[in-house]
Design a protein around this motif. Structure first.
Motif, PDB file in Angstrom:
ATOM      1  N   LEU A 170       0.879  -1.255   0.000  1.00 11.91           N
ATOM      2  CA  LEU A 170       0.020   0.042   0.069  1.00 11.91           C
ATOM      3  C   LEU A 170       0.844   1.228   0.039  1.00 11.91           C
ATOM      4  N   THR A 171       1.933   1.440   0.745  1.00  8.17           N
ATOM      5  CA  THR A 171       2.787   2.316   0.755  1.00  8.17           C
ATOM      6  C   THR A 171       3.712   2.600  -0.467  1.00  8.17           C
ATOM      7  N   ASN A 172       3.978   1.513  -1.201  1.00  8.53           N
ATOM      8  CA  ASN A 172       4.907   1.713  -2.442  1.00  8.53           C
ATOM      9  C   ASN A 172       4.193   1.422  -3.712  1.00  8.53           C
ATOM     10  N   THR A 173       2.719   1.137  -3.777  1.00 13.99           N
ATOM     11  CA  THR A 173       2.237   1.119  -4.946  1.00 13.99           C
ATOM     12  C   THR A 173       0.678   1.791  -4.992  1.00 13.99           C
ATOM     13  N   ARG A 329     -10.460   0.534  -4.802  1.00 12.44           N
ATOM     14  CA  ARG A 329      -9.792   1.689  -5.033  1.00 12.44           C
ATOM     15  C   ARG A 329      -8.499   1.775  -4.789  1.00 12.44           C
ATOM     16  N   PRO A 330      -7.808   2.497  -5.331  1.00 12.13           N
ATOM     17  CA  PRO A 330      -6.165   2.851  -5.185  1.00 12.13           C
ATOM     18  C   PRO A 330      -5.940   3.063  -3.842  1.00 12.13           C
ATOM     19  N   LYS A 331      -4.636   2.295  -3.580  1.00 13.53           N
ATOM     20  CA  LYS A 331      -3.991   2.447  -2.198  1.00 13.53           C
ATOM     21  C   LYS A 331      -5.188   2.443  -1.345  1.00 13.53           C
ATOM     22  N   THR A 332      -5.852   1.609  -1.228  1.00 11.85           N
ATOM     23  CA  THR A 332      -6.849   1.333  -0.164  1.00 11.85           C
ATOM     24  C   THR A 332      -6.882  -0.057   0.324  1.00 11.85           C
ATOM     25  N   LEU A 333      -6.985  -0.086   1.688  1.00  8.59           N
ATOM     26  CA  LEU A 333      -6.934  -1.262   2.477  1.00  8.59           C
ATOM     27  C   LEU A 333      -8.355  -1.613   2.724  1.00  8.59           C
TER      28      LEU A 333
END
Ligand SMILES: Nc1ncnc2c1ncn2[C@@H]1O[C@H](COP(=O)(O)OP(=O)(O)OP(=O)(O)O)[C@@H](O)[C@H]1O
Length: 517
Positions: A170-173, A329-333
């Motif tokens: 999540l942090t890098n992509t 959704r992007p960058k979402t956990l």
């Protein structure tokens, strides 16, 4: 340039795969890395055996208690050859090191060159080599297309490690991550471990099924997980009802659901209940004998009704739906928190979600907004992907793990009992992160499922400490035993510290006494 430190000398009996060496300096622990010249190449090797020898101290002599014999003792180690570097690729040597060749400790620079992340394959770093805290070990997200198994006995550190992989993705992509969270281990991942405050590195949304117990203190955004019977396959809905339904009973349910679907309207569990109630009522009222229900038929419908009402007490299946693309959704956990629900319900929910996401990825393949590559972590995989064949969740996971990678679906199965995972599913796992495991059946299952897990690495599993993991598979440049680095976000699965809790209770007791007094 680091100074070369000679630690040994190659002994007789070396092969291209391994070699014994006499230790000439210091103590060499298991899993230390050494290097040796073979022809023009510098070959890296890992110490896989250590032993102490003293040719003088035979059994008889040992009993005599003679002083000073220790000076004739020496240590012998065995190293397994890992390879040499050629144009950045790791090659296997075809020759053995010659006896009497010096053996050097592998310096940090050499090791890091072997454990080099390939930017094209999206490296992320979750730990360091166990004896070399200065050497970072990359895992390549690209190669998670071979999926990942995270295995360890209870409290071995599985969810800590899984959370570490999630936070790195999540942090890098920009990719979304979904976790089926059975114990509520991931619900605090919106907070930084260092100060317990909210971070802004990625978004976290915690989904609970309506009526499911909620975890106190969650600061992430919370939403209802609305799954309607309309979104489910008939098989999934029937499994939610549990137990064995008679054939005619399941025909009734299929028929009613089909009619709802044909009307094109949304419908929930309550609508299905109402529909059955009205069938029974209308049949009771009618004077037309053709439309009357046979008594057996009525009994069947009433028994279905009872099952549906029981299900309604456990979970709410509304007519509304959470659109599956909300989890992408992007960058979402997206944390699907199923803590506190009965295991049968948890299993079916897991199956439904994987099925919905798999079907979405297939239907919208290539559309990066609707179906981006997604990483899904599944806890308690031995239950949902179990070998007791025929179960819904297991069938869904089996399809997803076989065909999902083509559609950007990367699975990570987390389990303390890999022996119960269906061999068909295990055969599709290419990458392993295995922490301490002492059970021989679990070890055998991993060894037989994986081509790259050597017997030697299996033997190491019982000796691992908490937070140490063996990484094997195409996602690492070389097999590695790592120490998992400190988490960046809060892990909610921490073992309760009894002494601390006991002190707090003592204080509470004191307060109560004081008030009474
Ligand atoms: N690398 C690590 N560094 C520091 N603490 C760790 C590490 N790995 C695990 N722990 C701690 O060990 C305990 C157990 O870890 P974790 O919750 O990951 O175990 P688990 O295998 O998921 O357990 P369970 O099977 O009960 O779910 C936790 O208190 C966790 O904080």
């Amino acid at each position: 340039m680091e100074i070369q430190e000679q630690v040994g000398t190659v002994l007789d009996g070396a092969t291209p795969l391994n070699f014994p060496f006499k230790v000439v300096k210091g103590d060499i622990p298991l899993h230390e890395y050494v290097k040796v010249e073979v022809g023009k190449n510098v070959v890296l090797a890992e110490v896989v055996g250590v032993g102490a020898r003293n040719p003088i101290v035979r059994e008889k002599i040992a009993t005599l208690g003679i002083n000073g014999l220790e000076r004739y003792g020496y240590e012998v180690a065995v190293a397994e050859v890992l390879g040499y570097l050629e144009d950045g690729r790791i090659m296997r040597p075809k020759y053995a090191p010659k006896p009497n060749t010096p053996v050097y400790l592998a310096d940090t620079q050499t090791l890091q060159a072997f454990y080099k992340g390939d930017m094209e394959r999206l490296p992320v770093y979750i730990g360091t080599l166990i004896h070399r805290e200065d050497v970072q070990v990359p895992i390549h997200l690209q190669d998670l297309s071979f999926h990942l198994g995270i295995f360890a006995q209870t409290r071995g550190g599985k969810s800590y490690l899984a959370g570490a992989v999630m936070e790195k993705i999540l942090t890098n992509t920009n990719f979304p991550v979904i976790v089926i969270d059975i114990h509520g281990d991931y619900v605090m991942m919106d907070r930084a471990a260092e100060n317990d405050r909210k971070h802004d590195k990625f978004n976290v949304i915690v989904y609970y099924p309506p009526n499911a117990p909620r975890i106190k203190g969650v600061t992430a955004e919370v939403k209802d997980l609305k799954l309607s019977p309309k979104q489910m396959t008939n098989e999934a809905f029937l499994e939610l009802l549990g137990g064995r339904l008679g054939e005619i009973q399941s025909i009734w349910i299929r028929k009613i659901i089909k009619e709802f679907r044909e009307k094109g309207r949304s419908f929930g569990l309550k609508d299905i209940i109402k529909e059955i109630e009205s069938i029974v009522e209308n049949a009771d009222k009618t004077s037309d004998t053709n439309n009357k229900l046979q008594s057996g038929e009525k009994k069947r419908l009433l028994s279905i009704l009872a099952r549906l009402e029981d299900l309604g007490e456990e979970i709410e299946l509304p007519a509304e739906e959470t659109p599956v693309q909300e989890f992408l959704r992007p960058k979402t956990l997206s944390v699907i928190c199923l803590r506190g629900l009965r295991s049968r319900i948890q299993d079916v929910y897991t199956g439904i979600l994987i099925d919905l996401i798999f079907r979405n990825q297939v239907a919208h393949y290539g559309d990066l907004k609707k179906a981006p590559p997604v990483f899904i972590f599944i806890e308690e995989a031995h239950r949902v992907a179990s070998q007791e064949g025929g179960r819904y969740a297991s069938k869904v996971i089996s399809t997803a793990i076989r065909e999902g990678a083509k559609f950007g679906l990367f699975l990570a199965l987390i389990s303390q009992r890999p022996r119960n995972i269906s061999p068909d599913i295990m055969a599709n796992i290419g990458n392993y992160a295995v922490l301490r495991i002492t059970n021989a059946q679990d070890q055998n299952m991993i060894e037989s499922a994986s081509e790259s897990f050597s017997h030697r690495l299996i033997d190491d599993l019982p000796a691992l400490n908490q937070g140490e993991a063996v990484l094997v598979g195409p996602f690492v440049p070389l097999p590695a035993i790592i120490k998992v680095s400190k988490r960046e976000t809060v892990h909610h699965g921490v073992t309760p510290e009894l002494a601390l809790i006991n002190n707090k209770i003592s204080e509470l007791i004191k307060e109560v006494r004081w008030e009474r007094w």
